[in-house]
Write a protein that holds these residues in place. Structure first.
Motif, short mmCIF file in Angstrom:
data_model
loop_
_atom_site.label_atom_id
_atom_site.label_comp_id
_atom_site.label_asym_id
_atom_site.label_seq_id
_atom_site.Cartn_x
_atom_site.Cartn_y
_atom_site.Cartn_z
N ALA A 8 0.83 -1.22 0.00
CA ALA A 8 0.00 0.00 0.00
C ALA A 8 0.85 1.26 0.00
O ALA A 8 0.55 2.23 -0.71
CB ALA A 8 -0.94 -0.01 1.20
N TYR A 9 1.92 1.26 0.78
CA TYR A 9 2.80 2.42 0.83
C TYR A 9 3.45 2.66 -0.54
O TYR A 9 3.58 3.81 -0.98
CB TYR A 9 3.86 2.24 1.91
CG TYR A 9 4.62 3.50 2.21
CD1 TYR A 9 4.03 4.52 2.96
CD2 TYR A 9 5.91 3.69 1.73
CE1 TYR A 9 4.72 5.69 3.22
CE2 TYR A 9 6.60 4.86 1.99
CZ TYR A 9 6.01 5.86 2.74
OH TYR A 9 6.68 7.02 2.99
N ALA A 10 3.82 1.60 -1.21
CA ALA A 10 4.40 1.72 -2.56
C ALA A 10 3.39 2.28 -3.55
O ALA A 10 3.76 3.05 -4.44
CB ALA A 10 4.94 0.37 -3.03
N ILE A 11 2.13 1.92 -3.39
CA ILE A 11 1.08 2.45 -4.28
C ILE A 11 0.83 3.93 -3.98
O ILE A 11 0.74 4.75 -4.88
CB ILE A 11 -0.22 1.64 -4.13
CG1 ILE A 11 -0.02 0.21 -4.65
CG2 ILE A 11 -1.37 2.33 -4.87
CD1 ILE A 11 -1.14 -0.74 -4.29
N ALA A 12 0.74 4.27 -2.70
CA ALA A 12 0.43 5.65 -2.30
C ALA A 12 1.56 6.61 -2.65
O ALA A 12 1.30 7.78 -2.98
CB ALA A 12 0.14 5.69 -0.80
N ARG A 13 2.79 6.11 -2.55
CA ARG A 13 3.98 6.92 -2.81
C ARG A 13 3.89 8.25 -2.07
O ARG A 13 3.59 8.27 -0.89
CB ARG A 13 4.19 7.08 -4.31
CG ARG A 13 4.34 5.72 -5.01
CD ARG A 13 4.44 5.84 -6.49
NE ARG A 13 5.44 6.80 -6.92
CZ ARG A 13 6.44 6.54 -7.71
NH1 ARG A 13 6.60 5.34 -8.17
NH2 ARG A 13 7.29 7.48 -8.06
N THR A 14 4.15 9.33 -2.72
CA THR A 14 4.06 10.64 -2.06
C THR A 14 2.81 11.40 -2.49
O THR A 14 2.64 12.57 -2.12
CB THR A 14 5.30 11.50 -2.38
OG1 THR A 14 5.39 11.66 -3.80
CG2 THR A 14 6.57 10.84 -1.85
N ASP A 15 1.92 10.73 -3.24
CA ASP A 15 0.77 11.40 -3.82
C ASP A 15 -0.54 11.18 -3.07
O ASP A 15 -1.36 12.08 -2.97
CB ASP A 15 0.57 10.94 -5.27
CG ASP A 15 1.80 11.14 -6.11
OD1 ASP A 15 2.40 12.21 -6.02
OD2 ASP A 15 2.17 10.19 -6.83
N LEU A 16 -0.75 9.96 -2.60
CA LEU A 16 -2.06 9.58 -2.06
C LEU A 16 -2.02 9.43 -0.54
O LEU A 16 -0.98 9.10 0.03
CB LEU A 16 -2.52 8.25 -2.69
CG LEU A 16 -2.61 8.24 -4.21
CD1 LEU A 16 -2.94 6.84 -4.71
CD2 LEU A 16 -3.63 9.25 -4.70
N SER A 17 -3.15 9.66 0.07
CA SER A 17 -3.26 9.42 1.50
C SER A 17 -3.07 7.94 1.75
O SER A 17 -3.37 7.08 0.90
CB SER A 17 -4.62 9.89 2.02
OG SER A 17 -4.73 11.30 1.90
N PHE A 18 -2.59 7.62 2.95
CA PHE A 18 -2.18 6.24 3.28
C PHE A 18 -2.59 5.94 4.72
O PHE A 18 -2.47 6.79 5.60
CB PHE A 18 -0.67 6.14 3.12
CG PHE A 18 -0.04 4.92 3.72
CD1 PHE A 18 -0.07 3.71 3.04
CD2 PHE A 18 0.58 4.97 4.96
CE1 PHE A 18 0.52 2.58 3.58
CE2 PHE A 18 1.17 3.85 5.51
CZ PHE A 18 1.13 2.65 4.82
N TYR A 19 -3.04 4.71 4.95
CA TYR A 19 -3.39 4.26 6.30
C TYR A 19 -3.07 2.77 6.43
O TYR A 19 -3.35 2.00 5.52
CB TYR A 19 -4.89 4.46 6.58
CG TYR A 19 -5.32 3.83 7.87
CD1 TYR A 19 -5.31 4.56 9.05
CD2 TYR A 19 -5.69 2.49 7.93
CE1 TYR A 19 -5.66 3.98 10.26
CE2 TYR A 19 -6.03 1.90 9.13
CZ TYR A 19 -6.02 2.64 10.29
OH TYR A 19 -6.35 2.06 11.48
#
Length: 149
Positions: free
Chosen positions: A63-74
């Motif tokens: 999930a962190y790899a998908i979110a990268r620096t663009d998307l919110s992450f939890y």
């Protein structure tokens, strides 16, 4: 990444010990038994993992790899080594306040889960996001885990 990175251990049977987040919050220790990591980037989408750490290994990293620096992450992660199901809360009952807030502020929520290896490379898609498949994303609808509850 090798295929083993994404394979769920055979011993991983998900039986809920808790019915809502209030139960582990009252009985377990934050940052010792479990942790919550959240980044609210004000994006229209949030990538979330309700079963991270020892519950469904490698989902938080994915999930962190998908979110990268663009998307919110939890991510909610079991960090105490133990049975995978010790911290499992069925997704439609997952009511941890930070996650609920992020989802409520987002137009789209994508939840990452691990699935048992069935010998295919197929991604399961559930919920209302059928437009991803219709746009050519190789996925099949999961009828058993619909994501609509």
């Amino acid at each position: 990444m090798d295929d083993a990175f994404f394979q769920m251990p055979e011993r991983c049977l998900m039986v809920d010990r808790y019915k809502s987040f209030n139960e582990p919050a009252a009985n377990e220790r934050l940052d010792i038994d479990y942790r919550i990591r959240a980044l609210d980037r004000g994006s229209e989408a949030v990538i979330l993992v309700p079963h991270g750490g020892w519950i469904e290994p490698k989902t938080s990293e994915t999930a962190y790899a998908i979110a990268r620096t663009d998307l919110s992450f939890y991510t909610f992660e079991a960090i105490r080594i133990g049975t995978h199901g010790d911290f499992h809360i069925t997704s439609h009952r997952f009511d941890e306040p930070t996650a609920v807030g992020l989802v409520g502020r987002s137009w789209t929520a994508v939840s990452i889960h691990l699935r048992r290896n069935d010998g295919t490379d197929m991604v399961w898609l559930s919920g209302h996001a059928t437009h991803l498949r219709d746009a050519g994303f190789e996925a099949e609808l999961n009828e058993r885990l619909s994501g609509l509850d």
